[in-house]
Design an enzyme around this catalytic site. Structure first.
Site, PDB file in Angstrom:
ATOM      1  N   GLY A  15       0.813  -1.215   0.000  1.00 17.88           N
ATOM      2  CA  GLY A  15       0.000   0.000   0.000  1.00 17.88           C
ATOM      3  C   GLY A  15       0.847   1.265   0.000  1.00 17.88           C
ATOM      4  O   GLY A  15       0.637   2.175  -0.808  1.00 17.88           O
ATOM      5  N   ARG A  83       1.556 -13.320   2.700  1.00 11.90           N
ATOM      6  CA  ARG A  83       1.884 -14.748   2.703  1.00 11.90           C
ATOM      7  C   ARG A  83       3.279 -14.952   3.288  1.00 11.90           C
ATOM      8  O   ARG A  83       4.192 -14.187   3.014  1.00 11.90           O
ATOM      9  CB  ARG A  83       1.849 -15.247   1.258  1.00 11.90           C
ATOM     10  CG  ARG A  83       1.829 -16.732   1.112  1.00 11.90           C
ATOM     11  CD  ARG A  83       1.370 -17.126  -0.270  1.00 11.90           C
ATOM     12  NE  ARG A  83       2.167 -16.499  -1.311  1.00 11.90           N
ATOM     13  CZ  ARG A  83       2.822 -17.162  -2.253  1.00 11.90           C
ATOM     14  NH1 ARG A  83       2.765 -18.472  -2.291  1.00 11.90           N
ATOM     15  NH2 ARG A  83       3.499 -16.528  -3.183  1.00 11.90           N
ATOM     16  N   ARG A  89      -1.621 -19.736  -0.441  1.00 11.61           N
ATOM     17  CA  ARG A  89      -2.520 -18.577  -0.509  1.00 11.61           C
ATOM     18  C   ARG A  89      -3.856 -18.873   0.172  1.00 11.61           C
ATOM     19  O   ARG A  89      -4.485 -18.003   0.762  1.00 11.61           O
ATOM     20  CB  ARG A  89      -2.768 -18.187  -1.974  1.00 11.61           C
ATOM     21  CG  ARG A  89      -1.647 -17.333  -2.524  1.00 11.61           C
ATOM     22  CD  ARG A  89      -2.049 -16.653  -3.813  1.00 11.61           C
ATOM     23  NE  ARG A  89      -1.090 -15.618  -4.165  1.00 11.61           N
ATOM     24  CZ  ARG A  89       0.069 -15.837  -4.788  1.00 11.61           C
ATOM     25  NH1 ARG A  89       0.413 -17.035  -5.139  1.00 11.61           N
ATOM     26  NH2 ARG A  89       0.884 -14.836  -5.063  1.00 11.61           N
ATOM     27  N   VAL A 119      -6.245  -6.166  -3.869  1.00 11.71           N
ATOM     28  CA  VAL A 119      -4.876  -6.679  -3.944  1.00 11.71           C
ATOM     29  C   VAL A 119      -4.670  -7.826  -2.946  1.00 11.71           C
ATOM     30  O   VAL A 119      -3.909  -8.753  -3.178  1.00 11.71           O
ATOM     31  CB  VAL A 119      -3.851  -5.549  -3.658  1.00 11.71           C
ATOM     32  CG1 VAL A 119      -2.421  -6.060  -3.752  1.00 11.71           C
ATOM     33  CG2 VAL A 119      -4.055  -4.381  -4.620  1.00 11.71           C
ATOM     34  N   ASN A 121      -4.572 -11.050  -0.693  1.00 11.95           N
ATOM     35  CA  ASN A 121      -4.630 -12.460  -1.097  1.00 11.95           C
ATOM     36  C   ASN A 121      -5.454 -13.318  -0.146  1.00 11.95           C
ATOM     37  O   ASN A 121      -5.587 -12.947   1.020  1.00 11.95           O
ATOM     38  CB  ASN A 121      -3.191 -13.025  -1.127  1.00 11.95           C
ATOM     39  CG  ASN A 121      -2.515 -12.761  -2.456  1.00 11.95           C
ATOM     40  OD1 ASN A 121      -3.148 -12.861  -3.511  1.00 11.95           O
ATOM     41  ND2 ASN A 121      -1.233 -12.437  -2.410  1.00 11.95           N
ATOM     42  N   ARG A 152       6.364  -9.834 -14.562  1.00  8.05           N
ATOM     43  CA  ARG A 152       7.449 -10.774 -14.245  1.00  8.05           C
ATOM     44  C   ARG A 152       7.837 -11.573 -15.491  1.00  8.05           C
ATOM     45  O   ARG A 152       9.021 -11.728 -15.799  1.00  8.05           O
ATOM     46  CB  ARG A 152       6.998 -11.728 -13.125  1.00  8.05           C
ATOM     47  CG  ARG A 152       6.946 -11.041 -11.764  1.00  8.05           C
ATOM     48  CD  ARG A 152       6.468 -11.975 -10.664  1.00  8.05           C
ATOM     49  NE  ARG A 152       6.563 -11.318  -9.368  1.00  8.05           N
ATOM     50  CZ  ARG A 152       5.738 -11.543  -8.353  1.00  8.05           C
ATOM     51  NH1 ARG A 152       4.727 -12.407  -8.482  1.00  8.05           N
ATOM     52  NH2 ARG A 152       5.901 -10.926  -7.211  1.00  8.05           N
ATOM     53  N   HIS A 176      -4.606 -16.096  -9.565  1.00  5.64           N
ATOM     54  CA  HIS A 176      -3.297 -15.628  -9.104  1.00  5.64           C
ATOM     55  C   HIS A 176      -2.743 -16.664  -8.151  1.00  5.64           C
ATOM     56  O   HIS A 176      -2.923 -16.594  -6.956  1.00  5.64           O
ATOM     57  CB  HIS A 176      -3.466 -14.282  -8.400  1.00  5.64           C
ATOM     58  CG  HIS A 176      -2.170 -13.684  -7.963  1.00  5.64           C
ATOM     59  ND1 HIS A 176      -1.109 -13.503  -8.806  1.00  5.64           N
ATOM     60  CD2 HIS A 176      -1.757 -13.212  -6.767  1.00  5.64           C
ATOM     61  CE1 HIS A 176      -0.113 -12.936  -8.147  1.00  5.64           C
ATOM     62  NE2 HIS A 176      -0.474 -12.757  -6.905  1.00  5.64           N
TER      63      HIS A 176
HETATM   64  P1  NAD Z   1       1.797  -5.709   4.972  1.00  4.11           P
HETATM   65  O1  NAD Z   1       1.656  -6.577   6.164  1.00  4.11           O
HETATM   66  O2  NAD Z   1       3.060  -4.968   4.772  1.00  4.11           O
HETATM   67  O3  NAD Z   1       0.595  -4.662   4.940  1.00  4.11           O
HETATM   68  C1  NAD Z   1      -0.707  -4.979   5.252  1.00  4.11           C
HETATM   69  C2  NAD Z   1      -1.298  -3.802   5.978  1.00  4.11           C
HETATM   70  O4  NAD Z   1      -2.688  -4.037   6.182  1.00  4.11           O
HETATM   71  C3  NAD Z   1      -0.656  -3.569   7.362  1.00  4.11           C
HETATM   72  O5  NAD Z   1      -0.133  -2.247   7.444  1.00  4.11           O
HETATM   73  C4  NAD Z   1      -1.801  -3.793   8.312  1.00  4.11           C
HETATM   74  O6  NAD Z   1      -1.739  -2.955   9.463  1.00  4.11           O
HETATM   75  C5  NAD Z   1      -2.996  -3.451   7.426  1.00  4.11           C
HETATM   76  N1  NAD Z   1      -4.260  -3.948   7.931  1.00  4.11           N
HETATM   77  C6  NAD Z   1      -4.528  -5.120   8.555  1.00  4.11           C
HETATM   78  N2  NAD Z   1      -5.829  -5.188   8.865  1.00  4.11           N
HETATM   79  C7  NAD Z   1      -6.403  -4.036   8.437  1.00  4.11           C
HETATM   80  C8  NAD Z   1      -7.708  -3.512   8.472  1.00  4.11           C
HETATM   81  N3  NAD Z   1      -8.713  -4.218   9.011  1.00  4.11           N
HETATM   82  N4  NAD Z   1      -7.922  -2.291   7.941  1.00  4.11           N
HETATM   83  C9  NAD Z   1      -6.924  -1.575   7.387  1.00  4.11           C
HETATM   84  N5  NAD Z   1      -5.649  -2.025   7.326  1.00  4.11           N
HETATM   85  C10 NAD Z   1      -5.400  -3.228   7.844  1.00  4.11           C
HETATM   86  O7  NAD Z   1       1.485  -6.645   3.706  1.00  4.11           O
HETATM   87  P2  NAD Z   1       1.797  -6.314   2.171  1.00  4.11           P
HETATM   88  O8  NAD Z   1       3.073  -6.938   1.780  1.00  4.11           O
HETATM   89  O9  NAD Z   1       1.563  -4.884   1.930  1.00  4.11           O
HETATM   90  O10 NAD Z   1       0.627  -7.181   1.463  1.00  4.11           O
HETATM   91  C11 NAD Z   1      -0.730  -6.782   1.631  1.00  4.11           C
HETATM   92  C12 NAD Z   1      -1.666  -7.818   1.011  1.00  4.11           C
HETATM   93  O11 NAD Z   1      -1.464  -7.847  -0.395  1.00  4.11           O
HETATM   94  C13 NAD Z   1      -1.420  -9.248   1.478  1.00  4.11           C
HETATM   95  O12 NAD Z   1      -2.660  -9.920   1.572  1.00  4.11           O
HETATM   96  C14 NAD Z   1      -0.581  -9.853   0.374  1.00  4.11           C
HETATM   97  O13 NAD Z   1      -0.675 -11.250   0.315  1.00  4.11           O
HETATM   98  C15 NAD Z   1      -1.235  -9.187  -0.818  1.00  4.11           C
HETATM   99  N6  NAD Z   1      -0.451  -9.146  -2.052  1.00  4.11           N
HETATM  100  C16 NAD Z   1      -1.112  -9.408  -3.203  1.00  4.11           C
HETATM  101  C17 NAD Z   1      -0.449  -9.368  -4.409  1.00  4.11           C
HETATM  102  C18 NAD Z   1      -1.201  -9.637  -5.686  1.00  4.11           C
HETATM  103  O14 NAD Z   1      -0.572  -9.878  -6.709  1.00  4.11           O
HETATM  104  N7  NAD Z   1      -2.505  -9.579  -5.704  1.00  4.11           N
HETATM  105  C19 NAD Z   1       0.914  -9.074  -4.434  1.00  4.11           C
HETATM  106  C20 NAD Z   1       1.564  -8.779  -3.221  1.00  4.11           C
HETATM  107  C21 NAD Z   1       0.867  -8.820  -2.012  1.00  4.11           C
END
Ligand code: NAD
Length: 314
Positions: A15, A83, A89, A119, A121, A152, A176
């Site tokens: 984010g 993850r 996943r 986004v 997972n 990628r 995905h």
């Molecule tokens: P991260 O842990 O760095 O960030 C997640 C954030 O969500 C944290 O800051 C946490 O405090 C916040 N959060 C948790 N519960 C919340 C809520 N109820 N309301 C608001 N915020 C909340 O993780 P990341 O690396 O940023 O990954 C985030 C998500 O994206 C994960 O589920 C990851 O698997 C997914 N992801 C998806 C893809 C894709 O291709 N779709 C790629 C990368 C990561």
């Protein structure tokens, strides 16, 4: 022109990095909402301090107040738990479904006219949670996955051929996950399909590395998962929607009969513009490509069915 507004729910690695890319390209004003409020405010301030040097003049706000998403053109949902090594996943499904559901409720309440980019997972399943919870039109809930998987693939092809990255375009469909469907026939270098430039064994190696691209990074990081390329993929989608750019790229879209698939989010080529998904492009897949897409859809459907047993999502 009114200023465009993008909100990002979940200001963690993906984010906050997406916010950075969006600010750098001056795409829109940004709100980051996270349950870890102080850190999010700090990140926003830090971004703002860099503005004079990086020459972006956008407003960036960090908050724990979900009503701050009001009037957003786009809301990105990256809230969740990433993850970890050894974690499938699907293991993430239960905890992230609850988080995405609460984010989607806020979006429906405060930003009812926005387009949602999911986004978190497991991606395809979380798209279902967001769609069902918001009750938005199906074309306004979009999943980010195919752009990441294909960037990628693009990188691996360019590296193999030692050609310009920007000359390579790739198409990766399906869910995905391990069953994503990279399509060599629709992956080109300056319009030439890679099937004419690389032998079959090399293509299979690159396809396999693309499928395992996320896991390769997880294995190095140990805690957490990839975020630079995922965030760049988010920024690409946000820009396409807020600037009405009509970008053609693979994204998770809710299918209602396209590709013979009913009522399921799955990665397919879509046209992205101000109305979200403005068109789903149906490629003329051969039998083996279609079989892979169907298999991938089956895996996604299993996740959605599992979700239904955990959660009453309606
Ligand atoms: P991260 O842990 O760095 O960030 C997640 C954030 O969500 C944290 O800051 C946490 O405090 C916040 N959060 C948790 N519960 C919340 C809520 N109820 N309301 C608001 N915020 C909340 O993780 P990341 O690396 O940023 O990954 C985030 C998500 O994206 C994960 O589920 C990851 O698997 C997914 N992801 C998806 C893809 C894709 O291709 N779709 C790629 C990368 C990561």
């Amino acid at each position: 022109m009114a200023r465009r507004k993008v909100s990002i729910i979940g200001a963690g690695n993906v984010g906050a990095t997406a916010a950075y890319y969006i600010a750098e390209k001056v795409i829109a004003d940004i709100v980051m909402v996270d349950v870890i409020e102080g850190v999010t405010q700090a990140k926003a301030l830090d971004f703002l301090h860099a503005g004079p040097l990086r020459r972006y003049d956008v407003s960036i706000r960090g908050t724990g107040d979900f009503s701050a998403v009001a009037d957003s053109d786009v809301v990105v949902v990256t809230a969740g738990v990433p993850r970890r090594p050894g974690m499938d996943r699907m293991d993430l499904l239960k905890v992230n479904a609850g988080i995405v559901k609460s984010a989607a409720k806020s979006i429906a309440l405060y930003a009812p006219n926005s387009t949602v980019i999911v986004v978190s997972n497991p991606l395809d399943v979380m798209c279902h949670v967001a769609l069902r919870t918001t009750g938005f039109a199906v074309r306004r809930v979009i999943g980010m996955a195919g752009i990441l998987d294909s960037t990628r693939f693009r990188y691996f092809v360019a590296q193999e051929l030692r050609c310009a990255l920007t000359d390579v375009h790739a198409m990766v469909l399906g869910g995905h996950g391990d069953q994503m469907v990279p399509l060599p026939r629709f992956t080109t270098v300056a319009g030439i399909p890679i099937t004419q430039l690389l032998d079959q064994a090399t293509i299979e190696r690159l396809v396999d590395r693309t499928r395992k691209g996320g896991a390769e990074i997880v294995a190095y990081l140990k805690t957490g998962s990839a975020y630079y390329a995922p965030a760049a993929s988010v920024a690409e989608m946000v820009e396409a929607v807020v600037t009405d750019r009509k970008t053609l790229a693979p994204c998770a879209a809710y299918l209602r009969g396209e590709y013979g698939i009913e009522n399921l989010f799955i990665g397919v080529p879509v046209l992205l513009g101000k109305n979200g998904i403005e068109r789903i492009v149906e490629l003329d897949l051969d039998e083996s490509e279609m079989a892979l897409l169907r298999e991938s859809a089956e895996a996604v459907k299993k996740g959605v069915d599992e979700l239904d047993t955990f959660f009453e999502v309606r």
